[in-house]
Scaffold this active site. Sequence first.
Site, PDB file in Angstrom:
ATOM      1  N   LYS A  67      20.329 -35.374 -17.163  1.00  0.00           N
ATOM      2  CA  LYS A  67      20.372 -34.903 -15.767  1.00  0.00           C
ATOM      3  C   LYS A  67      21.802 -34.500 -15.417  1.00  0.00           C
ATOM      4  O   LYS A  67      22.756 -35.216 -15.760  1.00  0.00           O
ATOM      5  CB  LYS A  67      19.886 -36.033 -14.859  1.00  0.00           C
ATOM      6  N   SER A  90      14.570 -36.870  -7.739  1.00  0.00           N
ATOM      7  CA  SER A  90      15.483 -35.774  -7.998  1.00  0.00           C
ATOM      8  C   SER A  90      15.598 -35.394  -9.477  1.00  0.00           C
ATOM      9  O   SER A  90      16.112 -34.322  -9.791  1.00  0.00           O
ATOM     10  CB  SER A  90      16.873 -36.127  -7.470  1.00  0.00           C
ATOM     11  N   SER A 142      14.079 -41.524  -7.875  1.00  0.00           N
ATOM     12  CA  SER A 142      14.343 -40.232  -8.526  1.00  0.00           C
ATOM     13  C   SER A 142      14.001 -40.161 -10.012  1.00  0.00           C
ATOM     14  O   SER A 142      13.956 -39.064 -10.570  1.00  0.00           O
ATOM     15  CB  SER A 142      15.807 -39.834  -8.324  1.00  0.00           C
TER      16      SER A 142
END
Lengths: 389, 54
Positions: A24, A98, A122
């Site tokens: 990420k 996210s 997330s």
Amino acid sequence: VSLDPFNAFLYRNDEKGDWRVAVKDVIDVAGMPTTAASKVLHRVPDRDAECIARLRAAGATIVGKLNTHEFAFGALTNSPHFGPALNPWDPERTTGGSSGGSGAAVAAGLVEVALGTDTAGSIRIPAALCGVTGHRPTVGLVPVDGVVPVAWTLDAVGPLARTADECRRALEIMAGRTLQAEAPRRIGLVTRLFEEANPAVAAVCEDAARLLGDAEPVELPLLDEIATITQLVMLPEAAAVHTGWLRTRLADYGPDVRARALAGLLLPSTAYVTGRRARNWVRSSWERELAEFDLLVAPAMPIVAPRLDAVPPDYRLLIMPYNSPAALLGLPVTVVPCGLVDGLPVALSLTGRAGEDGVTLAAAEQFQRQFEPEAPRLYTNPVSADERS
Amino acid sequence: MGTESSLVSALREQARQQGVEPTDEDLEGVLEFLTRILPALADIEERLPPETAP
């Protein structure tokens, strides 16, 4: 054929390897840009975050940086600067967020493991909506240095992968220790979260939960207050992270993240103190009422992935009761896919006691020995076996 | 309307004191959020056992 039909990657190299890990884009990888899917941040670190260094030392090939909600501060992965990550099960639907690029990359078979971060759901949200396994670790288990913070006391770095076994492998390397592998002894079923989910989602989850063994109905203490308390802690911490940029780059933020950061800045200062006190209130209530349970089971999400053009206006409020409790208390959660509704994935969340990550993973491993999740029907894996070796 | 506009002005001043210059639209969004969360905050403050430490 696009090598990334789901807009999962923000940066990708051409390294080959047997254990491909993508990261990420809030976690530093030496030589790769860190942008947090924002216009505000662009740094090219000369050293890996500690969790990345540990994975590399164990043989991982880091193949790129993954799409995220701007600054990992939202639950959709629809950065106005880089575009939305698309759900491999239906590219017109959200991956959630996210860590949406992480969910999409694993679901599409682009990598074996993707790293995500979880402040208030997330990792769990995209794992559930993309039909992959995800693990939010106990806060503090995995080092967060070299990671762009959302909220310091809530943030955790964890893996998404096809199976809980693969999540365990990555997590043990990042944590630097072996985790216990004991099955849970007493399981609680969080009945209210089943009742409040979409009925078709709840039905699939109820059937799946039976595979975990005998469970007793439980209520989560202070569930109605927990979402608010989480906001009282998270928003001021996030505002503190962003204050410098809010002064100089406010217009460069996307509207939703700008609104949340400003809300944190403008909350009364007592709100943060009350939030921290209330977190201890919740913790002591949970310890009093749930101490005997070492696994709590609920639907990971109350809905399937919404269409990108039809995200419910109350999406955040709808999903908070499912994600805020473990976030606020720093608890480990493993999310396991457990079936489909209308051809879209549905998942269970398995929440453990702080420090007992191995128990939730063991329960997930046992579940996955009985239930094999499906791959996306639109499954596209543009990386051939030749490219991998 | 007048009250809302004075609340937005107060928020703007509070932001300015911290060196941040939000637009009216930004502040209207913040006001909407605060309108929702502040009553919940007050309720929690009232019910929080007084001996609870941060």
